[in-house]
Design an enzyme around this catalytic site. Structure first.
Site, PDB file in Angstrom:
ATOM      1  N   ASN A 170     -10.173   0.413  -0.189  1.00  0.00           N
ATOM      2  CA  ASN A 170      -8.714   0.403  -0.182  1.00  0.00           C
ATOM      3  C   ASN A 170      -8.224  -0.087  -1.544  1.00  0.00           C
ATOM      4  O   ASN A 170      -8.402  -1.254  -1.893  1.00  0.00           O
ATOM      5  CB  ASN A 170      -8.227  -0.518   0.943  1.00  0.00           C
TER       6      ASN A 170
ATOM      7  N   CYS B 271       0.807  -1.224   0.000  1.00  0.00           N
ATOM      8  CA  CYS B 271       0.000   0.000   0.000  1.00  0.00           C
ATOM      9  C   CYS B 271       0.839   1.271   0.000  1.00  0.00           C
ATOM     10  O   CYS B 271       0.333   2.350  -0.291  1.00  0.00           O
ATOM     11  CB  CYS B 271      -0.955   0.004   1.188  1.00  0.00           C
TER      12      CYS B 271
ATOM     13  N   HIS C 222      -2.984   7.251   3.067  1.00  0.00           N
ATOM     14  CA  HIS C 222      -3.452   6.055   2.372  1.00  0.00           C
ATOM     15  C   HIS C 222      -4.871   5.739   2.822  1.00  0.00           C
ATOM     16  O   HIS C 222      -5.176   5.781   4.021  1.00  0.00           O
ATOM     17  CB  HIS C 222      -2.501   4.893   2.671  1.00  0.00           C
TER      18      HIS C 222
END
Length: 330
Positions: free
Chosen positions: A284, A114, A254
């Site tokens: 996500n 990520c 994020h």
């Protein structure tokens, strides 16, 4: 020495939406449970099984080149951040470069989960500062649905598919990437990984039957580490650059979990109106989440805006970056 600036940005998401109500028909969950815990209402899914992350990446890069008016032959390098490569080899970057038709570009992948976009931006920054390359495309392409277990109620609400791309070029006007800080802690391995499919545990009937080719996550451990590490790396970059909360125009974390975003922003004391969030619509999207968010809000951003970006992912790998925005809104 020149700085590396973002001179263009574009993103692409698939048309198909998987919302919480639809998900509740697939697994034992409901809208209230998902919204309360992670703040996600819907996510985009690339349903075509014949298309991989490269398809999303090609679409984003083509959009980027069209919107910036950049000739394909001027691109020197394409770096792709992905945890969902089309193949174990060759690189997804090579598939994207060929699919877009970049005749002079070298291309390779970065695997930083990520945190991939920020790590890849740091690579691009190094190339620009060294003078090795002049026009670099950083693309984050993630078909997260390809490794999401839709029988696992704990993880399947989290992830969506997307790609986003930026054009990185030299600048001497004081904008661009000013600073970045990155960390790795391999002891986090067993808390966030895909257990099988690599050389340590190759695919077999046993691994497929055990559903080991999907994301595995120890949610509480990951949450705790993500909050702490995104917070401390952001604070470290701010301190190094004498930035107070008042100096920062935008905070772009994020987009993993709304509770993580709120916890980190709250502890830094960044006002909610300065925090860019779009997780409710996309979930996500791993490495694509930060540039997807920047692209969605690009008409709010103006040249000279001071931005702190931070991410945490498998590895554990995490960090933060201080960027001064280089583009005026159209």
């Amino acid at each position: 020495m020149a700085n590396a600036k973002i001179s263009g940005i574009a993103s692409f998401v698939p048309d198909d939406i998987l919302d919480n109500e639809m998900l509740s028909k697939m697994v034992d969950t409901n809208d209230e449970w998902i919204t309360t815990r992670v703040g996600i209402k819907e996510r985009r899914i690339l349903k075509d099984e014949s298309k991989g992350s490269s398809y999303l990446g090609i679409k984003a890069v083509e959009k980027l080149l069209a919107e910036t008016g950049t000739p394909k032959e001027e691109i020197d390098l394409l770096i792709c951040a992905t945890s969902n490569p089309d193949y174990r080899f060759p690189s997804t970057a090579s598939v994207i470069a060929y699919g877009v038709g970049l005749p002079n570009a070298y291309a390779y992948d970065v695997q930083a989960a990520c945190a991939g976009f920020l790590v890849t931006m740091q690579d691009a920054r190094g190339y620009i500062q060294s003078g090795l390359y002049k026009k670099i495309i950083v693309v984050a392409a993630e078909k997260m649905s390809s490794m999401t277990d839709y029988q696992d109620r704990a993880t399947c609400p989290l992830f969506g598919d997307a790609a986003a791309a930026v054009l990185v070029e030299p600048t001497e006007d004081g904008t661009g990437v000013i600073d970045g800080e990155f960390h790795i802690d391999g002891s986090g391995l067993n808390n966030l990984l895909m257990k099988a499919g690599g050389s340590a545990r190759p695919a077999s009937h046993e691994t497929v039957d055990a559903r080991e080719h999907y994301i595995y996550q120890e949610g509480r451990v990951v949450y705790k580490n993500a909050v702490t590490d995104m917070l401390t790396s952001s604070q470290s970059v701010m301190k190094r650059n004498d930035l107070s909360v008042d100096d920062i125009d935008w905070f772009v974390p994020h987009q993993a979990n709304l509770r993580i975003i709120e916890a980190v922003g709250g502890r830094i004391r960044i006002p909610q109106e300065k925090t860019l969030v779009n997780i409710q619509h996309y979930g996500n999207t791993s490495a694509a989440s930060i540039p997807l968010c920047l692209d969605e809000y690009k008409n709010k951003l103006k040249k000279g805006d001071k931005i702190i970006m931070t991410a945490f992912g498998a590895g554990f790998t995490w960090g933060a970056m201080y960027l001064i925005w280089s583009i005026d809104p159209k």
